[in-house]
Design a protein around this motif. Sequence first.
Motif, mmCIF file in Angstrom:
data_model
loop_
_atom_site.group_PDB
_atom_site.id
_atom_site.type_symbol
_atom_site.label_atom_id
_atom_site.label_comp_id
_atom_site.label_asym_id
_atom_site.label_seq_id
_atom_site.Cartn_x
_atom_site.Cartn_y
_atom_site.Cartn_z
ATOM 1 N N GLN A 197 0.827 -1.193 0.000
ATOM 2 C CA GLN A 197 0.000 0.000 0.000
ATOM 3 C C GLN A 197 0.870 1.256 0.000
ATOM 4 O O GLN A 197 2.023 1.230 0.446
ATOM 5 C CB GLN A 197 -0.908 0.007 1.229
ATOM 6 C CG GLN A 197 -2.020 -1.033 1.188
ATOM 7 C CD GLN A 197 -2.996 -0.876 2.335
ATOM 8 O OE1 GLN A 197 -2.637 -0.406 3.410
ATOM 9 N NE2 GLN A 197 -4.239 -1.274 2.122
ATOM 10 N N ARG A 198 0.297 2.340 -0.486
ATOM 11 C CA ARG A 198 0.992 3.612 -0.448
ATOM 12 C C ARG A 198 1.143 4.049 1.004
ATOM 13 O O ARG A 198 0.202 3.949 1.794
ATOM 14 C CB ARG A 198 0.226 4.670 -1.247
ATOM 15 C CG ARG A 198 0.962 5.970 -1.442
ATOM 16 C CD ARG A 198 0.197 6.912 -2.359
ATOM 17 N NE ARG A 198 0.059 6.361 -3.706
ATOM 18 C CZ ARG A 198 -0.443 7.050 -4.729
ATOM 19 N NH1 ARG A 198 -0.846 8.304 -4.563
ATOM 20 N NH2 ARG A 198 -0.546 6.478 -5.910
ATOM 21 N N GLU A 199 2.335 4.546 1.358
ATOM 22 C CA GLU A 199 2.592 4.938 2.731
ATOM 23 C C GLU A 199 3.224 6.321 2.791
ATOM 24 O O GLU A 199 3.916 6.742 1.861
ATOM 25 C CB GLU A 199 3.525 3.934 3.414
ATOM 26 C CG GLU A 199 4.903 3.843 2.785
ATOM 27 C CD GLU A 199 5.842 2.914 3.543
ATOM 28 O OE1 GLU A 199 5.431 2.328 4.562
ATOM 29 O OE2 GLU A 199 7.001 2.781 3.108
ATOM 30 N N LEU A 200 2.994 6.990 3.891
ATOM 31 C CA LEU A 200 3.604 8.293 4.111
ATOM 32 C C LEU A 200 5.094 8.136 4.344
ATOM 33 O O LEU A 200 5.530 7.279 5.113
ATOM 34 C CB LEU A 200 2.970 8.986 5.314
ATOM 35 C CG LEU A 200 3.639 10.280 5.769
ATOM 36 C CD1 LEU A 200 3.420 11.383 4.747
ATOM 37 C CD2 LEU A 200 3.113 10.701 7.141
ATOM 38 N N VAL A 201 5.888 8.974 3.687
ATOM 39 C CA VAL A 201 7.330 9.015 3.918
ATOM 40 C C VAL A 201 7.663 10.209 4.811
ATOM 41 O O VAL A 201 8.302 10.077 5.848
ATOM 42 C CB VAL A 201 8.107 9.124 2.597
ATOM 43 C CG1 VAL A 201 9.599 9.259 2.867
ATOM 44 C CG2 VAL A 201 7.816 7.925 1.703
ATOM 45 N N ALA A 202 7.228 11.396 4.390
ATOM 46 C CA ALA A 202 7.503 12.621 5.145
ATOM 47 C C ALA A 202 6.504 13.680 4.732
ATOM 48 O O ALA A 202 6.030 13.688 3.590
ATOM 49 C CB ALA A 202 8.926 13.118 4.897
ATOM 50 N N TYR A 218 7.832 12.176 9.943
ATOM 51 C CA TYR A 218 8.500 11.189 9.115
ATOM 52 C C TYR A 218 8.049 9.786 9.480
ATOM 53 O O TYR A 218 7.738 9.502 10.637
ATOM 54 C CB TYR A 218 10.017 11.258 9.309
ATOM 55 C CG TYR A 218 10.661 12.542 8.856
ATOM 56 C CD1 TYR A 218 10.795 13.623 9.731
ATOM 57 C CD2 TYR A 218 11.158 12.680 7.563
ATOM 58 C CE1 TYR A 218 11.390 14.796 9.326
ATOM 59 C CE2 TYR A 218 11.768 13.853 7.146
ATOM 60 C CZ TYR A 218 11.883 14.908 8.037
ATOM 61 O OH TYR A 218 12.480 16.072 7.625
ATOM 62 N N ALA A 219 8.070 8.913 8.499
ATOM 63 C CA ALA A 219 7.896 7.499 8.795
ATOM 64 C C ALA A 219 9.090 7.036 9.626
ATOM 65 O O ALA A 219 10.222 7.509 9.429
ATOM 66 C CB ALA A 219 7.818 6.702 7.499
ATOM 67 N N ASP A 220 8.854 6.118 10.541
ATOM 68 C CA ASP A 220 9.937 5.630 11.397
ATOM 69 C C ASP A 220 11.081 5.055 10.568
ATOM 70 O O ASP A 220 12.248 5.179 10.942
ATOM 71 C CB ASP A 220 9.400 4.559 12.350
ATOM 72 C CG ASP A 220 8.518 5.143 13.439
ATOM 73 O OD1 ASP A 220 7.764 4.369 14.046
ATOM 74 O OD2 ASP A 220 8.584 6.362 13.669
ATOM 75 N N GLY A 230 16.023 10.176 10.468
ATOM 76 C CA GLY A 230 17.470 10.266 10.564
ATOM 77 C C GLY A 230 18.178 10.088 9.233
ATOM 78 O O GLY A 230 19.391 10.308 9.142
ATOM 79 N N ARG A 231 17.437 9.694 8.195
ATOM 80 C CA ARG A 231 18.050 9.502 6.879
ATOM 81 C C ARG A 231 17.481 10.474 5.831
ATOM 82 O O ARG A 231 18.208 10.931 4.951
ATOM 83 C CB ARG A 231 17.833 8.069 6.381
ATOM 84 C CG ARG A 231 18.425 7.010 7.289
ATOM 85 C CD ARG A 231 18.365 5.621 6.642
ATOM 86 N NE ARG A 231 17.001 5.169 6.396
ATOM 87 C CZ ARG A 231 16.512 4.858 5.192
ATOM 88 N NH1 ARG A 231 17.271 4.961 4.116
ATOM 89 N NH2 ARG A 231 15.257 4.433 5.067
#
Length: 121
Positions: A44-49, A59-61, A65-66
């Motif tokens: 599924q489509r997911e949130l990145v930031a 941010y997604a966990d 930090g990246r």
Amino acid sequence: QVQLVESGGGLQQAGGSLRLSCAASGNIFRINAMGWYRQAPGKQRELVARVTSGGTTNYADSVKGRFIISTISRDNANTTVYLQMNSLKVEDTAVYYCNADGAAGPLFSSWGQGTQVTVSS
């Protein structure tokens, strides 16, 4: 009509960096938030930031930090959002979509066409 034009992406080795950009244009009165989502094959489509007009980011966990999300606005309507992706991992491979929420008369939520990011091992 609100348009989102994405650029960046491509092929990168694990550990490398890429930067995505997305420019919003059109008859926009106000942008409330912009963000990046991704969809890997079979998932599924997911949130990145995501970043709000007030500067709040989330941010997604898996990317904390990246990845770094940022925006540059020439005015209330013309905004470009960037996603700096560092220390890339194979699991970051996906199609990345830009999203913008705001008002153009009525409220809107628009999507870019998507850009492929492929990370090789």
